[in-house]
Design a protein around this motif. Structure first.
Motif, PDB file in Angstrom:
ATOM      1  N   ALA A 146       4.077   5.263   8.433  1.00  0.00           N
ATOM      2  CA  ALA A 146       4.909   4.022   8.601  1.00  0.00           C
ATOM      3  C   ALA A 146       5.324   3.207   7.229  1.00  0.00           C
ATOM      4  N   VAL A 147       4.700   3.361   6.146  1.00  0.00           N
ATOM      5  CA  VAL A 147       4.934   2.852   4.992  1.00  0.00           C
ATOM      6  C   VAL A 147       5.549   3.569   3.803  1.00  0.00           C
ATOM      7  N   GLY A 148       5.624   4.965   4.216  1.00  0.00           N
ATOM      8  CA  GLY A 148       6.112   5.954   3.172  1.00  0.00           C
ATOM      9  C   GLY A 148       5.160   5.985   2.074  1.00  0.00           C
ATOM     10  N   ASP A 149       5.852   6.167   0.830  1.00  0.00           N
ATOM     11  CA  ASP A 149       5.141   6.458  -0.404  1.00  0.00           C
ATOM     12  C   ASP A 149       4.512   5.215  -0.861  1.00  0.00           C
ATOM     13  N   THR A 150       4.691   3.880  -0.490  1.00  0.00           N
ATOM     14  CA  THR A 150       4.289   2.561  -0.973  1.00  0.00           C
ATOM     15  C   THR A 150       2.890   2.376  -0.754  1.00  0.00           C
ATOM     16  N   ALA A 151       2.008   2.113  -1.697  1.00  0.00           N
ATOM     17  CA  ALA A 151       0.702   1.761  -1.657  1.00  0.00           C
ATOM     18  C   ALA A 151       0.580   0.077  -0.858  1.00  0.00           C
ATOM     19  N   THR A 152       0.412   0.411   0.212  1.00  0.00           N
ATOM     20  CA  THR A 152       0.308  -0.903   1.174  1.00  0.00           C
ATOM     21  C   THR A 152      -0.956  -1.099   2.104  1.00  0.00           C
ATOM     22  N   ALA A 153      -1.669  -2.250   1.817  1.00  0.00           N
ATOM     23  CA  ALA A 153      -2.754  -2.401   2.733  1.00  0.00           C
ATOM     24  C   ALA A 153      -2.317  -2.972   4.119  1.00  0.00           C
ATOM     25  N   SER A 154      -3.166  -3.009   4.996  1.00  0.00           N
ATOM     26  CA  SER A 154      -2.852  -3.637   6.557  1.00  0.00           C
ATOM     27  C   SER A 154      -3.977  -3.792   7.169  1.00  0.00           C
ATOM     28  N   THR A 155      -3.546  -5.191   7.971  1.00  0.00           N
ATOM     29  CA  THR A 155      -4.755  -5.612   8.839  1.00  0.00           C
ATOM     30  C   THR A 155      -4.898  -4.746  10.020  1.00  0.00           C
ATOM     31  N   VAL A 156      -6.168  -4.507  10.408  1.00  0.00           N
ATOM     32  CA  VAL A 156      -6.740  -3.507  11.413  1.00  0.00           C
ATOM     33  C   VAL A 156      -7.323  -4.457  12.433  1.00  0.00           C
ATOM     34  N   THR A 157      -6.870  -4.007  13.639  1.00  0.00           N
ATOM     35  CA  THR A 157      -7.762  -4.639  14.920  1.00  0.00           C
ATOM     36  C   THR A 157      -8.185  -3.525  15.760  1.00  0.00           C
ATOM     37  N   GLY A 158      -8.934  -3.886  16.618  1.00  0.00           N
ATOM     38  CA  GLY A 158      -9.323  -2.930  17.748  1.00  0.00           C
ATOM     39  C   GLY A 158      -8.884  -2.961  19.208  1.00  0.00           C
ATOM     40  N   ALA A 159      -8.474  -2.123  19.679  1.00  0.00           N
ATOM     41  CA  ALA A 159      -7.892  -1.823  21.166  1.00  0.00           C
ATOM     42  C   ALA A 159      -9.130  -2.260  22.150  1.00  0.00           C
ATOM     43  N   ASP A 160     -10.410  -1.641  21.589  1.00  0.00           N
ATOM     44  CA  ASP A 160     -11.493  -1.899  22.759  1.00  0.00           C
ATOM     45  C   ASP A 160     -12.723  -2.057  21.837  1.00  0.00           C
ATOM     46  N   GLU A 161     -13.883  -2.284  22.625  1.00  0.00           N
ATOM     47  CA  GLU A 161     -14.851  -2.783  21.875  1.00  0.00           C
ATOM     48  C   GLU A 161     -15.657  -1.609  20.797  1.00  0.00           C
ATOM     49  N   ALA A 162     -15.474  -0.306  21.290  1.00  0.00           N
ATOM     50  CA  ALA A 162     -15.826   0.715  20.414  1.00  0.00           C
ATOM     51  C   ALA A 162     -14.893   0.683  19.138  1.00  0.00           C
ATOM     52  N   ALA A 163     -13.745   0.412  19.271  1.00  0.00           N
ATOM     53  CA  ALA A 163     -12.841   0.618  18.036  1.00  0.00           C
ATOM     54  C   ALA A 163     -13.343  -0.690  17.209  1.00  0.00           C
ATOM     55  N   GLY A 164     -13.569  -1.851  17.785  1.00  0.00           N
ATOM     56  CA  GLY A 164     -13.901  -3.012  17.063  1.00  0.00           C
ATOM     57  C   GLY A 164     -15.115  -2.739  15.994  1.00  0.00           C
ATOM     58  N   ARG A 165     -16.156  -2.123  16.669  1.00  0.00           N
ATOM     59  CA  ARG A 165     -17.349  -1.607  15.994  1.00  0.00           C
ATOM     60  C   ARG A 165     -16.897  -0.851  14.686  1.00  0.00           C
ATOM     61  N   MET A 166     -16.082   0.196  15.109  1.00  0.00           N
ATOM     62  CA  MET A 166     -15.765   1.206  14.217  1.00  0.00           C
ATOM     63  C   MET A 166     -15.083   0.615  12.955  1.00  0.00           C
ATOM     64  N   ILE A 167     -14.289  -0.528  13.107  1.00  0.00           N
ATOM     65  CA  ILE A 167     -13.512  -1.002  12.041  1.00  0.00           C
ATOM     66  C   ILE A 167     -14.442  -1.556  11.321  1.00  0.00           C
ATOM     67  N   SER A 168     -15.539  -2.417  11.928  1.00  0.00           N
ATOM     68  CA  SER A 168     -16.610  -2.853  10.996  1.00  0.00           C
ATOM     69  C   SER A 168     -17.288  -2.082  10.391  1.00  0.00           C
ATOM     70  N   ALA A 169     -17.751  -0.704  10.834  1.00  0.00           N
ATOM     71  CA  ALA A 169     -18.343   0.252  10.164  1.00  0.00           C
ATOM     72  C   ALA A 169     -17.507   0.730   9.000  1.00  0.00           C
ATOM     73  N   LEU A 170     -16.440   0.807   9.105  1.00  0.00           N
ATOM     74  CA  LEU A 170     -15.490   1.123   8.183  1.00  0.00           C
ATOM     75  C   LEU A 170     -15.161   0.215   7.056  1.00  0.00           C
ATOM     76  N   GLY A 171     -15.555  -1.011   7.278  1.00  0.00           N
ATOM     77  CA  GLY A 171     -15.263  -2.108   6.230  1.00  0.00           C
ATOM     78  C   GLY A 171     -13.902  -2.827   6.400  1.00  0.00           C
ATOM     79  N   LEU A 172     -13.207  -2.494   7.494  1.00  0.00           N
ATOM     80  CA  LEU A 172     -11.711  -2.742   7.550  1.00  0.00           C
ATOM     81  C   LEU A 172     -11.636  -4.079   8.559  1.00  0.00           C
ATOM     82  N   ASP A 173     -12.543  -4.898   8.899  1.00  0.00           N
ATOM     83  CA  ASP A 173     -12.608  -5.943   9.892  1.00  0.00           C
ATOM     84  C   ASP A 173     -12.319  -7.188   8.991  1.00  0.00           C
ATOM     85  N   ALA A 174     -11.790  -7.423   7.772  1.00  0.00           N
ATOM     86  CA  ALA A 174     -11.438  -8.406   7.046  1.00  0.00           C
ATOM     87  C   ALA A 174      -9.951  -8.222   6.983  1.00  0.00           C
ATOM     88  N   ALA A 175      -9.146  -9.429   7.069  1.00  0.00           N
ATOM     89  CA  ALA A 175      -8.081  -9.465   6.879  1.00  0.00           C
ATOM     90  C   ALA A 175      -7.253  -8.811   5.631  1.00  0.00           C
TER      91      ALA A 175
END
Length: 339
Positions: free
Chosen positions: A309-338
């Protein structure tokens, strides 16, 4: 592994942390070697001799010789040897192992500005202090050639991240208002030297840092494997610029048995969707777990979608979960903060 004629493997944070092997690393590397892979250990750490590094690796259980180890001290010495007359004096800011490499290429190591150095070589040493930096600063002010073995800001250890050679280089850069030539990763000389030693033309660069190992792979136009056992985090990988993006992302070196399974973009069941605002939504497969391999698989899905989506650019993104398991995974990856 059939696409690669050698593995160029980082050490700190990839094979070991401090004196101890990272779980599974020795077994994976031995399996690769026994399967016919040429394994070369390529380290940015210039503080130890290749023999000492090989001894450490052998103690961990790896079948390795001194010739299997290539250090940034060797690369730094080679860079200077190409530019200086035989016997030229080089102020060594580092360990005796670095000084020995300077001697090995026909140059003369010294430790003081009053000895008339025409060059400065700087590598990691836990004993580097103000007095040593001051001698180097005087030489640089007098026009000496400056080569840094590496510019890693940190050094992984069993206690956590410690100041690396790059932090000491930063002090001299600030004092001298000069920039060094860099021999180690992400610059090409160290990896090129490793390739030439084993006669490789299509190596796989393996490491734990985006800004050194993976960027170094790009510098020599080689594929790369990032293992999530050291410095770079999931957030770092997701936001990486094109020149720091790995071909493969894995929990650890066990991935060497099946690289295709850990290629970014491989369908692992995890789903990542990019919304119009640039945010990401992660969806989990029905059999989702929360182990290290699952975390790596989820990260690969997120990276594939985000990078496209972003091409060659270094860009961060907000990550949300579509389900409970995905939400837990986002936290496990340390990606739950905006982000």
């Amino acid at each position: 592994m059939t696409r690669h004629d050698a593995l160029l493997v980082d050490l700190d944070g990839t094979v070991y942390a401090g004196p101890d092997a990272i779980p599974g690393a020795v077994e994976a590397l031995e399996a690769a070697r026994e399967g016919g892979a040429t394994v070369s250990y390529v380290t940015n750490n210039a503080s130890r001799t290749p023999g000492a590094v090989a001894g450490h690796l052998a103690d961990l259980g790896l079948a390795v010789t001194e010739d299997d180890v290539v250090t940034s001290a060797q690369a730094g010495a080679a860079v200077l040897a190409d530019q200086l007359d035989a016997g030229a004096t080089v102020l060594v800011l580092g360990t005796d192992a670095l000084a020995d490499e300077i001697t090995a290429v026909g140059l003369t190591p010294v430790r003081a500005y009053d000895d008339g150095p025409v060059a400065v070589v700087q590598g990691h040493s836990p004993d580097t202090g103000w007095r040593q930096l001051a001698e180097a600063a005087l030489a640089l002010a007098d026009g000496a050639t400056w080569v840094a073995c590496n510019i890693d800001p940190t050094l992984p250890s069993e206690r956590g991240l410690l100041p690396g050679n790059g932090s000491m280089v930063a002090a001299l850069r600030h004092a001298s208002r000069r920039e060094p030539q860099v021999a180690g990763k992400p610059a090409a000389p160290l990896l090129r030297q490793a390739m030439e030693r084993v006669g490789a033309s299509s190596p796989l660069v393996v490491g734990d840092r985006l800004d050194t190992d993976i960027a170094g792979g790009h510098a020599i136009e080689a594929e790369s494997l990032l293992v999530l056992t050291g410095v770079s985090t999931a957030a770092d990988v997701l936001a990486a610029p094109a020149e720091q993006r790995p071909t493969y992302v894995a929990a650890g070196l066990a991935a060497l048995t099946d690289l295709d399974a850990v290629r970014v973009g491989t369908d692992d069941g995890w789903r990542a969707t990019v919304h119009d605002d640039g945010s990401l939504e992660l969806g989990a497969p029905a059999d989702a777990g929360d182990g290290a391999e699952d975390r790596a698989a989820a990260l690969r899905a997120l990276c594939a979608a985000h990078w496209a989506a972003v091409g060659d650019t270094a860009t961060a993104s907000t990550v949300t979960g579509a389900d409970e398991a995905a939400g837990r995974m986002i936290s496990a990856l340390g990606l739950d903060a905006a982000r």
